[in-house]
Design an enzyme around this catalytic site. Structure first.
Site, PDB file in Angstrom:
ATOM      1  N   HIS A 172      45.741  58.556  50.022  1.00 42.95           N
ATOM      2  CA  HIS A 172      47.326  58.016  49.876  1.00 42.95           C
ATOM      3  C   HIS A 172      47.227  56.626  49.030  1.00 42.95           C
ATOM      4  CE1 HIS A 172      51.177  57.609  51.106  1.00 42.95           C
ATOM      5  NE2 HIS A 172      51.127  57.525  52.437  1.00 42.95           N
ATOM      6  N   ARG A 202      53.815  65.237  46.660  1.00 41.12           N
ATOM      7  CA  ARG A 202      53.524  64.737  48.070  1.00 41.12           C
ATOM      8  C   ARG A 202      53.164  66.249  48.624  1.00 41.12           C
ATOM      9  NH1 ARG A 202      54.288  60.732  52.078  1.00 41.12           N
ATOM     10  NH2 ARG A 202      54.257  61.760  54.332  1.00 41.12           N
ATOM     11  N   GLN A 211      50.436  54.077  49.079  1.00 43.82           N
ATOM     12  CA  GLN A 211      50.368  53.283  50.330  1.00 43.82           C
ATOM     13  C   GLN A 211      49.543  52.074  50.171  1.00 43.82           C
ATOM     14  OE1 GLN A 211      52.435  53.992  53.409  1.00 43.82           O
ATOM     15  NE2 GLN A 211      51.711  51.973  53.791  1.00 43.82           N
ATOM     16  N   CYS A 247      51.521  52.443  58.631  1.00 43.51           N
ATOM     17  CA  CYS A 247      51.801  53.216  57.706  1.00 43.51           C
ATOM     18  C   CYS A 247      52.977  53.750  58.056  1.00 43.51           C
ATOM     19  CB  CYS A 247      50.953  53.849  56.893  1.00 43.51           C
ATOM     20  SG  CYS A 247      50.335  55.303  58.077  1.00 43.51           S
ATOM     21  N   ASP A 277      47.388  54.116  62.615  1.00 38.35           N
ATOM     22  CA  ASP A 277      48.203  55.269  62.189  1.00 38.35           C
ATOM     23  C   ASP A 277      48.171  56.074  63.326  1.00 38.35           C
ATOM     24  OD1 ASP A 277      49.390  56.891  60.445  1.00 38.35           O
ATOM     25  OD2 ASP A 277      47.367  57.763  59.486  1.00 38.35           O
ATOM     26  N   ARG A 293      56.683  49.724  50.201  1.00 38.90           N
ATOM     27  CA  ARG A 293      56.391  50.866  49.621  1.00 38.90           C
ATOM     28  C   ARG A 293      57.460  51.258  48.263  1.00 38.90           C
ATOM     29  NH1 ARG A 293      54.748  55.337  52.056  1.00 38.90           N
ATOM     30  NH2 ARG A 293      54.319  55.919  49.793  1.00 38.90           N
TER      31      ARG A 293
END
Length: 340
Positions: A135, A108, A138, A272, A231, A317
């Site tokens: 991403h 990440r 996700q 998210c 987001d 997740r």
């Protein structure tokens, strides 16, 4: 053992077909069911997993750690002060060493090129936990959440409002296009998806028959939406004029009035996370004091309201990351005809 995914890396959504993505969504739902029933599923027993984090994380780090433990693997966290990616040691050299010690690597960080190089030189599956461009973990969680809610992805319309040229907007756009999910996006003209990403999505949508709508009008975008997604307005590490960004995106706030514009009572709300929906954070307090706003991209009323699925999505997740890890590193049987 036959495993279509074995040994592959998970770097970006574009590397996978609709059938492959749908398998991972279904496998995620299956693993969630196993966990709820306390049925062991240690597909990675004896494996060692490196978790590389240039960027801070709550959900991604927690999900990879618990997923590895549930799968029987041992996760080892390596933060930005523990690794030498490109500083004292080249990324290629780091990748070769980690690949000789670990069975899989999560990354990440900032550059997509970093995760691509890790995959190229390590010789083990590498999983992208987020870069500035994509991403992908996700995405499986998000479309898993949609399928869990509606029973099927067929004929669904997902609407994203806010900053339309960040990694989340781009990932949702291309993933929806691959899967045949209608995708609407509302953002100011200068915050809409990059032309090259939109071109890729349009090509994919032509094959899947997904309807794409890119507009500056949030009311038009949410009309008929089964899910509204937003987001944060300022991405991690992004240097922008905060006042100008807030001013530009305030008309795109997800609030009760915008939710009512869908024309559907069952429209769900997705995010998210983290979300600036109240003043219960240090940054939230600072923004409220400086700009007189107690909420930014989403109101507290909607975030905590009956239509919200943000915490289900957050939990997913774990199950989706577990599915990706198990599929790419575990000895699981998947009939090849599933993908033909």
């Amino acid at each position: 053992m036959e495993n279509h995914f074995y040994g592959k890396s998970w770097l970006k959504e574009l590397d996978y077909s609709a059938k492959e993505l749908n398998f991972l969504i279904d496998f995620s739902l299956h693993l969630k069911d196993l966990k709820k029933k306390h049925i062991p599923h240690q597909y990675l027993a004896g494996k060692n997993i490196a978790l590389l984090f240039e960027k801070t994380s709550t959900r991604t780090r927690s999900a990879f750690t618990v997923a590895a433990n549930d799968l029987g693997a041992h996760p080892e966290f390596l933060g930005q002060n523990d690794i030498q990616l490109g500083n004292k040691e080249s990324l290629a050299d780091t990748a070769k060493i980690l690949g000789s010690m670990f069975d899989g690597i999560e990354f990440r960080g900032f550059k997509q090129d970093s995760v691509e190089q890790l995959a190229k030189y390590s010789g083990v599956p590498v999983w992208n936990g987020l870069t500035d461009e994509w991403h992908p973990t996700q995405m499986i969680a998000d479309f898993m959440t949609l399928k869990e809610e509606f029973g099927s992805l067929a004929n669904l319309t997902l609407c994203y409002v806010g900053d339309g040229r960040n990694n989340m907007a781009h990932s949702l756009l291309v993933t929806a296009a691959i899967l045949g999910v209608n995708f609407h996006l509302a953002a100011p003209k200068d915050l809409q998806p990059k032309a090259e990403v939109l071109a890729i999505a349009q090509e994919l949508a032509a094959e899947s028959e997904a309807e794409l709508l890119i507009t500056t009008d949030p009311k038009q975008a949410v009309n008929g939406a089964d899910a509204i997604y937003t987001d944060i307005w300022i991405s991690m590490g992004e240097k922008v004029d905060i006042h100008k960004r807030i001013e530009a995106l305030l008309p795109y706030q997800v609030n009760q009035a915008l939710l009512a514009q869908t024309g559907k009572k069952e429209t769900i709300i997705m995010h998210c996370l983290p979300a600036f929906h109240d003043q219960e954070t240090t940054l939230g307090k600072e923004l409220a004091a400086e700009y007189g706003l107690s909420e930014l991209e989403i109101t507290d009323e909607v975030f905590l309201g009956p239509n919200s699925r943000v915490f289900v999505e957050g939990e997913n997740r774990l199950h989706s990351i577990k599915a990706i890890m198990a599929a790419t590193l575990g000895e699981i049987f998947i009939p090849e005809e599933y993908f033909n």
